[in-house]
Enzyme design. Structure first.
Site, PDB file in Angstrom:
ATOM      1  N   MET A   1       2.203   9.633   3.479  1.00  0.00           N
ATOM      2  CA  MET A   1       3.396   9.697   4.322  1.00  0.00           C
ATOM      3  C   MET A   1       4.311   8.483   4.190  1.00  0.00           C
ATOM      4  O   MET A   1       5.351   8.438   4.832  1.00  0.00           O
ATOM      5  CB  MET A   1       2.990   9.854   5.792  1.00  0.00           C
ATOM      6  CG  MET A   1       2.495  11.247   6.148  1.00  0.00           C
ATOM      7  SD  MET A   1       3.729  12.512   5.825  1.00  0.00           S
ATOM      8  CE  MET A   1       5.004  12.009   6.970  1.00  0.00           C
TER       9      MET A   1
ATOM     10  N   GLY B   1       0.826  -1.202   0.000  1.00  0.00           N
ATOM     11  CA  GLY B   1       0.000   0.000   0.000  1.00  0.00           C
ATOM     12  C   GLY B   1       0.857   1.246   0.000  1.00  0.00           C
ATOM     13  O   GLY B   1       2.046   1.210   0.316  1.00  0.00           O
TER      14      GLY B   1
ATOM     15  N   THR C   1       5.208   4.317   2.112  1.00  0.00           N
ATOM     16  CA  THR C   1       4.912   3.158   1.284  1.00  0.00           C
ATOM     17  C   THR C   1       5.197   1.910   2.094  1.00  0.00           C
ATOM     18  O   THR C   1       6.218   1.816   2.761  1.00  0.00           O
ATOM     19  CB  THR C   1       5.789   3.166   0.012  1.00  0.00           C
ATOM     20  OG1 THR C   1       5.587   4.398  -0.684  1.00  0.00           O
ATOM     21  CG2 THR C   1       5.435   2.007  -0.898  1.00  0.00           C
ATOM     22  N   VAL C   2       4.261   0.936   2.035  1.00  0.00           N
ATOM     23  CA  VAL C   2       4.397  -0.295   2.816  1.00  0.00           C
ATOM     24  C   VAL C   2       4.639  -1.468   1.862  1.00  0.00           C
ATOM     25  O   VAL C   2       3.905  -1.651   0.888  1.00  0.00           O
ATOM     26  CB  VAL C   2       3.158  -0.555   3.679  1.00  0.00           C
ATOM     27  CG1 VAL C   2       3.366  -1.805   4.539  1.00  0.00           C
ATOM     28  CG2 VAL C   2       2.866   0.647   4.569  1.00  0.00           C
TER      29      VAL C   2
ATOM     30  N   LYS D   1       7.752  -0.284   6.207  1.00  0.00           N
ATOM     31  CA  LYS D   1       7.151   0.999   5.841  1.00  0.00           C
ATOM     32  C   LYS D   1       8.253   2.025   5.648  1.00  0.00           C
ATOM     33  O   LYS D   1       8.993   2.342   6.583  1.00  0.00           O
ATOM     34  CB  LYS D   1       6.184   1.479   6.929  1.00  0.00           C
ATOM     35  CG  LYS D   1       5.508   2.807   6.594  1.00  0.00           C
ATOM     36  CD  LYS D   1       4.495   3.187   7.668  1.00  0.00           C
ATOM     37  CE  LYS D   1       3.788   4.492   7.322  1.00  0.00           C
ATOM     38  NZ  LYS D   1       2.769   4.862   8.330  1.00  0.00           N
TER      39      LYS D   1
ATOM     40  N   ASP E   1      -5.121   8.429  16.168  1.00  0.00           N
ATOM     41  CA  ASP E   1      -5.829   8.359  14.887  1.00  0.00           C
ATOM     42  C   ASP E   1      -6.560   7.027  14.749  1.00  0.00           C
ATOM     43  O   ASP E   1      -6.404   6.310  13.762  1.00  0.00           O
ATOM     44  CB  ASP E   1      -4.844   8.552  13.729  1.00  0.00           C
ATOM     45  CG  ASP E   1      -5.554   8.883  12.415  1.00  0.00           C
ATOM     46  OD1 ASP E   1      -6.729   9.281  12.463  1.00  0.00           O
ATOM     47  OD2 ASP E   1      -4.935   8.751  11.344  1.00  0.00           O
TER      48      ASP E   1
END
Length: 544
Positions: A25, A21, A27-28, A43, A141
């Protein structure tokens, strides 16, 4: 990182396999740990476009610091953080790889959750948050996108605030919200602290959305949503059944009245699936490729290594040592100890002296790198509006601000310290500098500047310093009292990471309204910023 980074080796250990994904902020990637030979998620934290080097360094350091804190958290309902590394100057966070879908994806695929599924999510996320809060960590969050439903039916909470934008973190301290607007607590939307109680509100809002199929608050834009969170009534949970009292207990406007996580788990316990059954369908997991590194191929005609020759010592049959008396043995032992101490200490001293270094340990020095202040050449006139409601008149103003700074607007509800107001924020790309214009409509004749100053002091209990006031030029037109310039300093957070800010304000009566133009800078740059920012910007402010 792009797809071309597949098979890239991070920190000489983690080999990227395929993309999982990508967000604003980071990229994984699914990756293979070549040391422990297990599958992990990596990440990579992205540097936002245009971020100055100083801000990027701060982002990198804060990512490492927050990751180390979260790494101490171990709980079955939390995605485990294994490692945090730097590769080519960028931070990477290594986490447990959980084949899963987010709760948001589940809601899109199947619609609303059943009562048992909602109970399972409430219980699991409440347990995860309780463990985090015991460790002194707030999530900040909680939302459907950060709740994972694993393919084996487990529920896990992920993304504990790691690698939030530096500017975003600073904006939060200045009154701009952190988190997803539909799920943030009202006190956070108004610029208050992100506390454990705020996490509980977000948990309630998340399950509210899971049971109803839509967020509890929605607007045409972010500010409308935030206004609804702050000023609107708490909606009654739709389709929640027996979970409705729990959700309503979490979504109380007063943080002190919110249901505790222990009580949440007690109340949902009778609604959980029976032991041995799963609330969510167990899905077949697609196995990740097993990474096997082939051994190097040896050519059949490769020459053998040369004969190493004789050993560098001779093998002899040892003779038994002659018996030694007690006095001689003691003498030998003492001599050996003295020789060892002299050799080790002398060797250390000789090595240090040969290298030209002092024998004493170095003095630790910490040098703080501060962002570069903008210049007057980058200031441009800008027009904005500080209105508290639709139809509110008299809220427009002009002021010269750096053209690259981001603008945000918010409406603040009345509280014990201040009446209702509108605030326009101008924030630098690094988040180190901020200019706010706050308008209190119909402030006079019920209040005066003295009441405003008292409210500011009360907002920072135990963290307010200074408070000097000097006359400043008045705005043209009628006014209830003379204008004043107000300087104070605050401390945000705890040591060793406390932020010291200087607030330079012009408090300007204009008709029945009160305007406050404030510039916030690092205290270390107060003197320079007073001239280059405060005087240059505040002097250009004018209501339209």
């Amino acid at each position: 990182m792009e797809n071309g980074d597949q098979d890239r080796l991070i920190a000489a250990r983690y080999r990227l396999l395929h993309l999982l994904g990508q967000g604003s902020m980071g990229t994984v990637w699914a990756a293979h740990d070549e040391v422990l030979r297990r599958q992990v998620a990596v990440k990579g934290i992205l540097r936002p476009p245009g971020m100055p080097d100083v801000a990027a360094d701060e982002l990198r350091e804060r990512t490492m610091r927050e990751a180390r804190a979260v790494a101490a958290l171990s709980h079955p309902n939390v995605v485990t953080l294994y490692d945090v590394v730097q590769h080519e100057g960028d931070p990477y966070v290594v986490m447990e790889l959980v084949p899963s879908r987010s709760l948001g994806d589940v809601l899109q695929e199947q619609g609303c959750l059943t009562e048992k599924q909602g109970a399972a999510v409430l219980d699991a996320v409440a347990a995860a948050l309780a463990a985090a809060h015991r460790a002194g960590i707030t999530h900040r969050d909680v939302k459907p996108g950060n709740v994972l439903i694993a393919d084996d039916g487990r529920v896990k909470l992920t993304d504990f605030g790691i690698a939030r934008n530096v500017a975003e973190a600073t904006m939060t301290a200045r009154g701009i919200t952190l988190g997803t607007p539909a799920y943030i607590a009202p006190e956070v939307a108004q610029g208050g602290d992100v506390s454990e109680a705020a996490d509980r509100w977000s948990l309630g809002a998340t399950v509210w959305a899971a049971m109803a199929g839509e967020p509890p608050y929605a607007g045409k834009n972010v500010m409308q949503t935030i206004n609804a969170v702050i000023n609107g009534d708490v909606p009654v949970p739709a389709g929640a059944g027996r979970l409705a009292p729990v959700i309503s207990g979490l979504m109380r406007k007063d943080p002190a009245e919110r249901l505790s996580l222990v009580d949440v788990r007690k109340q949902v316990y009778p609604l959980l699936p029976e032991p041995g059954t799963d609330a969510f369908e167990v899905r077949e997991t697609v196995p990740l490729p097993v990474v096997v590194r082939p051994k190097p191929r040896i050519e059949p005609d490769a020459p053998l290594a040369d004969d190493p020759g004789p050993l560098p010592f001779a093998l002899t049959t040892p003779h038994p040592p002659a018996p030694r008396g007690r006095l001689a043995s003691a003498f030998v032992l003492v001599a050996a100890v003295l020789l060892f101490l002299a050799g080790s200490g002398g060797g250390f001293a000789l090595t240090r002296l040969a290298a030209g270094a002092t024998l004493l340990p170095p003095t630790r020095q910490t040098v703080q790198t501060l962002p570069t202040l903008p210049t007057s050449a980058t200031l441009r006139p800008r027009t904005a509006s500080a209105v508290t409601a639709i139809g509110d008149q008299g809220g427009e103003f002009t002021m010269s601000v750096d053209q690259s700074w981001t603008t945000y607007a918010e409406q603040r509800a009345a509280d014990a310290r201040f009446p209702v107001s509108a605030v326009v924020h101008f924030v630098s790309g690094s988040g180190a500098y901020e200019v706010t214009v706050q308008r209190f409509p119909d402030y006079y004749p019920k209040r005066d500047i003295k009441a405003y100053v008292a409210g500011v002091r009360a907002r920072w209990p135990g963290r307010f310093f200074g408070g000097e006031r000097v006359p400043t030029p008045d705005l043209p037109g009628p006014r209830a009292e003379a204008s004043t310039q107000f300087l104070y300093r605050t401390v945000e957070g705890d040591e060793p990471n406390a932020l010291r800010r200087s607030h330079l304000s012009r408090v300007l009566p204009h008709g029945d309204d009160l305007w406050v133009v404030e510039v916030v800078v690092p205290t270390e740059q107060e003197d320079e910023a007073r001239v280059r920012l405060f005087d240059a910007i505040a002097s250009t402010f004018a209501p339209v």
